[in-house]
Scaffold this motif. Structure first.
Motif, PDB file in Angstrom:
ATOM      1  N   THR A 139       0.811  -1.216   0.000  1.00 51.73           N
ATOM      2  CA  THR A 139       0.000   0.000   0.000  1.00 51.73           C
ATOM      3  C   THR A 139       0.850   1.275   0.000  1.00 51.73           C
ATOM      4  OG1 THR A 139      -0.160  -0.103   2.411  1.00 51.73           O
ATOM      5  CG2 THR A 139      -1.960  -1.085   1.133  1.00 51.73           C
ATOM      6  N   SER A 155      -0.263   3.204  -3.061  1.00 50.28           N
ATOM      7  CA  SER A 155      -1.281   2.579  -3.899  1.00 50.28           C
ATOM      8  C   SER A 155      -2.503   3.480  -3.994  1.00 50.28           C
ATOM      9  CB  SER A 155      -1.685   1.219  -3.317  1.00 50.28           C
ATOM     10  OG  SER A 155      -2.816   0.704  -3.973  1.00 50.28           O
ATOM     11  N   PRO A 166      -6.964   1.113  -1.232  1.00 49.33           N
ATOM     12  CA  PRO A 166      -6.568   0.520   0.050  1.00 49.33           C
ATOM     13  C   PRO A 166      -6.137  -0.934  -0.065  1.00 49.33           C
ATOM     14  CG  PRO A 166      -8.654   1.705   0.244  1.00 49.33           C
ATOM     15  CD  PRO A 166      -8.353   1.622  -1.208  1.00 49.33           C
ATOM     16  N   GLY A 180      -4.043  -2.169  -2.071  1.00 44.70           N
ATOM     17  CA  GLY A 180      -2.617  -2.244  -2.334  1.00 44.70           C
ATOM     18  C   GLY A 180      -2.283  -2.669  -3.751  1.00 44.70           C
ATOM     19  N   ALA A 221      -0.964  -4.527   2.834  1.00 49.55           N
ATOM     20  CA  ALA A 221      -2.364  -4.769   3.193  1.00 49.55           C
ATOM     21  C   ALA A 221      -2.635  -6.240   3.430  1.00 49.55           C
ATOM     22  CB  ALA A 221      -3.284  -4.239   2.085  1.00 49.55           C
TER      23      ALA A 221
END
Length: 552
Positions: free
Chosen positions: A82, A102, A105, A107, A141
């Motif tokens: 991320t 990213s 969220p 990633g 993530a």
């Protein structure tokens, strides 16, 4: 208990040098770090860069690359990154500097096992405030595995934030570039617990990091894709000789300079000229980063490029300039096809970047083809680049004989295949997969090896040897002289002698604040995971190259 890794899934993959051993050989700034847990901060550096006060003005360029460690049990290991940031040292007025973030969220999905031979350019930023920095913060993530013992399992990630801390920090200099390479050792990072345990698979990252000023030490040329945002005419002759690429996945903008003889291919896979390049086009390029953070492209292709691993089924046929090709199982392209080459444009390399003639393509030669699939019957794969792989001999050493020039190994492949003899000259690079150099005298009966064979030699002769890693886990019951421990695996009454090598990495993972430690700090009662070579006819003790001190 002592275990042998499942190692046969990737017997044809290229040799990988551990980042730590490369750093030692070339004098790079190196870090070893692991998950910080909770708020991070657990990683510990081995060495750092020197000089600088953190007060220098201006900006520099930082390129962030990702490589993999060995993980032959798995087909894919997906890490969803991320964010990656640089944390300034005290006295540096700059705040946290984000090199990659990213756009979602979830990633950016990175398949570690896709980057055994080359590095993935995760992000690049050209306006990083000059000065000293003390940490690299990696945020993840989630982690997924395909194949192996964690196939489709929920892999627990104790902390989504990993801090990598070089001793003394590192420096970004005004007007200069810095390359940071994160090399995740998946075999050591994925910890397995008994079946039925809801946390059966735990990802506790073990990361090797190289920090190098100027151009990174890249194992092989890399590939980049993105959208052209600007055309470049470096010598002002009204001819395009480069472009600025907005990297796919919001990973930053990269200046690409075409080498003077770099071929360009159109979206249909046919040779073209630089005149076809335009803003807004998607482009694939292969090349290397230079000392100023620019990408020197050896070839460029407009549009998406198909990458296929397989084996040539015969030589190039003229005048059609085709060779028969069989994709490996699991490739996007299914079934035998013809690969078309273009005289003066299609590039053929052996290994990473040793350019060879078309006569090197022959039946049984493994290859990776980058190109475009032309589907009207008969279909053909139009090649921009062909990488010829060396033939690999994999298996267990069942016999050996020494001479003044080297050692001749008798290797037994799996599955009842007849044994093969291969000669290993004394100067052949030999590494323990993921853990550094191995002396030739430790390669003997009982050792599992993966040998790359010289295609030009009249007899099977090794150019590189990978020795596959064993592991042992248990409690220290005795400490003897000569850096030798007695380690008793759980459920066993008798311990195993473990010789911890002088250059071994020893890492304390018993708390969130992981730390490097010395052999003298190991105590009776400590619980260890040791990676190295099991006892054999060449070594009476287990030879330990990496030692993790862990919670039982």
């Amino acid at each position: 208990m002592m275990t042998r890794r499942g190692i046969w899934a990737a017997t044809g993959r290229a040799l990988r040098y551990a980042a730590l051993s490369v750093a030692i050989l070339f004098g790079l700034a190196s870090i070893i770090a692991t998950s910080g847990g909770g708020g991070g901060g657990g990683g510990v550096g081995v060495t750092g860069t020197t000089g600088g006060t953190g007060t220098e003005g201006g900006t520099g360029t930082v390129a962030l690359l990702v490589g993999d460690g060995p993980a032959d049990d798995y087909d894919h290991i997906y890490v969803y990154v991320t964010k990656v940031s640089l944390i300034p040292a005290p006295g540096n007025a700059a705040g946290q500097v984000v090199i990659f973030q990213s756009p979602t969220p979830a990633g950016h999905k990175v398949d570690l096992l896709a980057y055994r031979d080359e590095d993935f350019l995760l992000g690049i930023r050209g306006d990083v405030p000059a000065g000293r920095y003390e940490k690299i913060r990696l945020e993840v993530a989630s982690v997924e595995a395909v194949g192996g013992p964690c196939d489709l399992e929920l892999i627990k990630l104790p902390s989504g934030k990993i801090d990598l801390n070089p001793r003394g920090g590192f420096e970004v200099r005004s007007g200069e570039s810095l390359a940071i390479r994160l090399d995740m050792d998946a075999n050591k990072s994925i910890n397995l617990h008994p079946a039925g345990n809801p946390d059966k698979c735990i990802f506790r990252p073990v990361v090797f990091v190289d920090i190098t000023p100027g151009a990174p030490l890249q194992r092989c040329p890399g590939n980049v894709t993105g959208t052209i945002t600007e055309l470049v005419d470096r010598d002002k002759d009204r001819t395009v000789d480069g472009f600025v690429l907005d990297l796919t996945g919001a990973r930053g903008r990269l200046t690409v300079w075409l080498e003077p003889d770099a071929p360009v291919f159109a979206a249909n896979g046919l040779p073209a000229t630089v005149a076809i390049l335009a803003k807004g086009q998607q482009v694939w390029a292969r090349g290397r980063l230079d000392v100023l953070g620019r990408f020197r492209a050896r070839v460029a292709v407009v549009g998406e490029v198909l990458t296929v691993d397989g084996t040539a089924q015969g030589p190039v046929q003229t005048p059609a300039n085709l060779f028969p090709f069989r994709p490996d199982a699991g490739q996007e392209l299914v079934g035998d096809t013809n690969v078309r080459l273009f005289q003066g444009d299609s590039l053929v390399f052996r290994g990473c970047d040793a350019e060879v003639g078309w006569d090197a393509i022959a039946s049984g030669v493994p290859a990776r083809v980058f190109g475009k699939l032309f589907t009207p019957s008969p279909s053909e794969l139009r090649a921009a680049v062909v990488l010829l792989r060396q033939v690999t001999i994999s298996g267990e050493v069942v016999g050996f004989a020494d001479s003044a020039e080297g050692r001749r190994l008798t290797v037994q492949p799996p599955g009842g295949v007849p044994t093969t003899e291969v000669f290993v000259p004394t100067d052949t690079p030999i590494v323990l997969e993921g853990d550094g150099r191995v002396p030739l005298d430790l390669v003997c009966t009982g050792t599992l090896v993966r040998v790359l064979v010289d295609p030009d030699a009249s007899q099977a002769t090794a150019t590189d040897v990978t020795v596959l890693t064993d592991s042992i886990e248990g409690m220290v019951t005795e400490i003897r002289g000569g850096r030798t421990l007695i380690v008793r695996p759980a459920g066993q009454d008798v311990g195993t002698a473990v010789h911890v090598r002088d250059a071994a990495t020893i890492l304390d993972q018993r708390s969130d604040n992981d730390a490097l430690m010395s052999f003298e700090q190991i105590k009776v009662g400590d619980h260890l995971k040791v990676f190295g070579l099991k006892p054999s006819s060449c070594n009476l003790a287990f030879e330990g190259f990496v030692v993790l001190v862990v919670t039982p």
